[in-house]
Design an enzyme around this catalytic site. Structure first.
Site, PDB file in Angstrom:
ATOM      1  N   LYS A  61      -4.701  -4.082   1.847  1.00 35.89           N
ATOM      2  CA  LYS A  61      -5.683  -3.770   0.746  1.00 35.89           C
ATOM      3  C   LYS A  61      -6.701  -2.854   1.341  1.00 35.89           C
ATOM      4  O   LYS A  61      -7.116  -1.696   0.409  1.00 35.89           O
ATOM      5  CB  LYS A  61      -6.280  -5.071   0.316  1.00 35.89           C
ATOM      6  CG  LYS A  61      -5.364  -5.980  -0.542  1.00 35.89           C
ATOM      7  CD  LYS A  61      -4.771  -5.298  -1.618  1.00 35.89           C
ATOM      8  CE  LYS A  61      -3.882  -5.977  -2.352  1.00 35.89           C
ATOM      9  NZ  LYS A  61      -3.115  -5.303  -3.488  1.00 35.89           N
ATOM     10  N   SER A  82       0.752  -1.167   0.006  1.00 36.30           N
ATOM     11  CA  SER A  82      -0.082  -0.183  -0.016  1.00 36.30           C
ATOM     12  C   SER A  82       0.694   1.183  -0.036  1.00 36.30           C
ATOM     13  O   SER A  82       0.761   2.221  -0.950  1.00 36.30           O
ATOM     14  CB  SER A  82      -1.038  -0.093   1.319  1.00 36.30           C
ATOM     15  OG  SER A  82      -0.363  -0.275   2.422  1.00 36.30           O
TER      16      SER A  82
END
Length: 403
Positions: free
Chosen positions: A292, A239
């Site tokens: 995520k 991320s």
């Protein structure tokens, strides 16, 4: 960064070669989205960056089941005065895309690159440093030629491959053990900052940025058994790497105009996420579900910041489970795919091309007002609240494709 091109672990499938098309007499110019191509002359392009379209879904009901034809990408010729083509073009001619996370020919990154190339874009890729030599050698020796095939019969051209490890922002971040690692020997300028600088020096600017990489060193562990180091490594590689890429590439990205027209939608940035960000997926551990979720939250914030400052659109694609070498390593990808086929509204296996084509749409002027959005490409599995293949529902008349 071990297996940096994991691409969310469950999101890669071998790209299937596209069909070749018969030569025609008109100059190809644009792709057509979701329209019937019957009667339209196709052509072999003289340029490796050709154009594409989505084969329309053709379906018919048999009892309560639905049958679907495979979605393919096809080049279509420019209309003549007597036979105009109806539809909307996906046209990326004159655009340059940098796709981070391409290390073989069977992942989402590769499929996205092909769809971009089919729509006319120039392709640059960033490849994880330890995989660079094998990838470039395979590319050079023609091992990827079948999967490089574009709808007009030509091969996708990758203008340049850059070594990249998106875990490191700049040279000062690289620890000594990585610098001394023989897998990194012979490569240089591979941190995010250095790659952005190299792309600027080589090409000046880009129009499209794609983040197609992820890694969770403890992905096989339940969250309660995940170490702090493993958890933070998953967030860093999966991320924050996107935040870093966009931060360093934004100055290179061509912005939109103050009043965006269909001809100028500005720059576009796309990442890949997975439904584990918002639903429980046992086995998808090690902090990857958290990574995520962070990626999707960051997508919304980055859409605001990059949109206000640079007129760049930021979206993420939540793709369904797909087979890949990396996904097979976690041990249950076949089970997840079968679960999806049994429970999703569309009972078919997802193709990487479907994700690639969605990315091409998001990068095109047709998506000029779409930003800060999670686009689901998973046959509708995200919409389900219950597993309809559960024995608890055996007496219900639930529509199912039994083929």
């Amino acid at each position: 960064m071990a297996a940096a091109t994991l691409a969310s672990n469950l999101q890669i499938v071998a790209a299937r070669p596209c069909i070749s098309l018969s030569p025609g007499v008109f100059k190809a110019s644009s792709a057509i989205l979701g329209l019937n191509s019957k009667g339209v002359t196709r052509t072999k392009l003289t340029n490796s960056c050709n154009v594409s379209s989505f084969e329309p879904f053709r379906h018919r009901f048999i009892s309560s089941a639905v049958k679907f034809n495979k979605v393919v990408t096809m080049a279509m010729s420019e209309s003549s005065e007597s036979r105009p083509i109806s539809g909307l073009p996906i046209d990326l001619k004159g655009k340059r895309a940098f796709i981070a996370g391409v290390a073989d020919d069977n992942g989402y990154g590769w499929a996205i690159a092909k769809s971009f190339a089919a729509a006319g874009a120039e392709i640059l890729v960033g490849t994880w440093v330890p995989a660079l030599n094998i990838f470039e050698t395979s590319l050079r020796r023609g091992k990827f030629d079948e999967s490089r095939s574009l709808p007009d019969g030509s091969l996708m051209e990758i203008t340049k491959v850059y070594p990249l490890d998106a875990v490191f922002d700049n040279p000062d971040d690289v620890p000594e053990d990585i610098k001394a690692n023989k897998r990194y020997a012979g490569s240089k300028n591979w941190t995010v900052q250095e790659v952005a600088e190299s792309v600027k020096q080589d090409f000046g600017s880009i129009d499209i940025l794609v983040h197609s990489l992820a890694n969770g060193p403890e992905v096989g562990k339940p969250l309660l058994e995940t170490s702090r180091k493993g958890y933070l490594a998953a967030l860093s590689a999966s991320s924050y790497s996107y935040v870093s890429l966009l931060k360093h590439f934004l100055p290179l990205m061509n912005p939109g105009t103050s009043f965006v027209t269909i001809a100028d939608a500005g720059g576009s940035s796309i990442s890949l996420t997975y439904i584990a960000s918002e639903r429980i997926v046992p086995g998808y551990g090690g902090g990857m579900s958290s990574a995520k979720a962070a990626l999707e939250s960051d997508t919304r914030v980055l859409a605001f910041e990059a949109g206000r400052k640079h007129k760049i659109r930021v979206n993420t694609i939540s793709a369904g489970p797909l087979r890949s070498r990396a996904a097979k390593a976690i041990g249950f990808i076949d089970t997840i795919i079968e679960y999806s086929k049994a429970n999703a509204p569309l009972q078919k296996e997802l193709s990487a091309d479907e994700v690639g084509n969605t990315a091409a749409f998001l990068a095109s002027p047709l998506a000029s007002a779409i930003t800060g959005t999670v686009i689901y490409v998973d046959n509708g599995l995200h919409a389900m609240g219950l597993a309809v293949d559960s024995p608890a529902f055996k007496d219900l008349n639930i529509p199912s494709d039994k083929r």
